[in-house]
Design an enzyme around this catalytic site. Sequence first.
Site, PDB file in Angstrom:
ATOM      1  N   ASP A  67      25.631  31.897  -7.996  1.00  0.00           N
ATOM      2  CA  ASP A  67      25.787  31.018  -6.829  1.00  0.00           C
ATOM      3  C   ASP A  67      26.977  31.424  -5.944  1.00  0.00           C
ATOM      4  O   ASP A  67      27.888  32.117  -6.391  1.00  0.00           O
ATOM      5  CB  ASP A  67      26.037  29.576  -7.290  1.00  0.00           C
ATOM      6  CG  ASP A  67      24.776  28.940  -7.862  1.00  0.00           C
ATOM      7  OD1 ASP A  67      23.811  29.684  -8.119  1.00  0.00           O
ATOM      8  OD2 ASP A  67      24.768  27.709  -8.045  1.00  0.00           O
ATOM      9  N   HIS A  71      28.804  32.443 -11.032  1.00  0.00           N
ATOM     10  CA  HIS A  71      29.217  32.574  -9.628  1.00  0.00           C
ATOM     11  C   HIS A  71      29.710  33.990  -9.363  1.00  0.00           C
ATOM     12  O   HIS A  71      30.736  34.397  -9.915  1.00  0.00           O
ATOM     13  CB  HIS A  71      30.313  31.556  -9.302  1.00  0.00           C
ATOM     14  CG  HIS A  71      29.856  30.141  -9.448  1.00  0.00           C
ATOM     15  ND1 HIS A  71      29.747  29.519 -10.674  1.00  0.00           N
ATOM     16  CD2 HIS A  71      29.442  29.232  -8.518  1.00  0.00           C
ATOM     17  CE1 HIS A  71      29.303  28.288 -10.498  1.00  0.00           C
ATOM     18  NE2 HIS A  71      29.104  28.085  -9.197  1.00  0.00           N
TER      19      HIS A  71
HETATM   20 ZN    ZN Z   1      27.809  26.388  -5.240  1.00  0.00          ZN
END
Ligand code: ZN
Length: 414
Positions: free
Chosen positions: A223, A364
């Site tokens: 993400d 991430h």
């Molecule tokens: Zn996010």
Amino acid sequence: MRHMKTETKIKQYDKRRMMIVVMLIVIAFFCIFLIVGKKKEMEIIIKVDAMTMLQEEQLPTFTAKILSTEKPEVVLDKKKNYTVGKLISDLKKEGSYVIKPNTDGTTDGTYKIHAVINKKFYQMQQKKWKRYVKFHVEDGILTVENKYGVWEGTKFLKADGVYITNDWLSSQGNRYYFDENSNKVIGKRQIGIYNCKFGKNGKLLSQKIVIDSKKPMIALTFDDGPGEGTHQILSELERWGAHATFFMIGKNIAKYDDTVKYMEAIGCEMGNHTFSHKKLTKLDAQSVAEEIQGMDNQLREAVEKKTTVMRPPWGAVNDIVRTTAEVPLIMWSIDTKDWKTRNTQGTIDNVLNTAVDGDIVLMHDIHITTVDAAITIIPELINRGYQLVTVSELAKARGISLENGSIYYEFHPN
Ligand code: ZN
């Protein structure tokens, strides 16, 4: 009667003699014209120099030697005292000719370098000395050296002194793969979820995605990117024949245009993580639509594709989000908390100790600690027998057809 005949004969004889004389005169004139009128033919040669450069670096400045078959002091135009030497120096002047290689330098190999004389200059010269000055170009050769290193038989030695092992190489427009012993692969070989076929010379001939629904699989998701380290994760995925899903923030895309193109090229899934990472449950319908479409517009500009899945920031969903999203909503079953710990080993352990068949793993790619972790996680999961697939590939393999606006957390086998 007899007398008449003789007279005719004499007339014919005279006629023939006259014709021979006329022809001789014509031939004589022609010879004189050839000797006096025609100047000796000469050549001006533009000989382009050979060059060597490293792949993808800036093209070098190309040079050429100007040669002629006549001495420089030979006069071309008596009135203007224009000599061969003057013609050569005019040709050397800027703009009289340009040198162009047959490549932009991005692919290694050998290429021709050609010189092109400026059209106006050439036409002017042709007008003046068309008969006896000919221009001739001798091409040069540009050698573009592979930026990664050099071939050594069936192996490829990288610039850092290490042979390519379990990885790809692009060379002279072809793709090669080197096995665990650093030898280029020949024939068929399974690389991750790809069925690859290589020729006798090691060139990749074809590759096909083959996901075995009976074998375990995991969907890694990243993400908040794309970011600085995303490219590195992608090249690791490509290396091992793996896929992942990237839930990207629209406003990050323009800066990492090439990364997104690479992502698409290697078969990774591109997900919507909104334009600016706002909590959608706090926005009105219009703003939610703008956030979602804003991301899609960015992606369309980069790769002319639309996102296929969406993950709302923080997983925050309400009815507005569900009805506005024109794609399935994807959550996660494993939260690595990588954004919080920022610890490479912690992230590695988290995934390797917990992920099982059908899991969707949340990470991430904007954190370097996560990028480093992914480089260990990807080959290790494959080593343990997992197929690394996109979210949509995982759902499909489990026989689930994803519905727009529906929420999914994992695709564990029944
Ligand atoms: Zn996010």
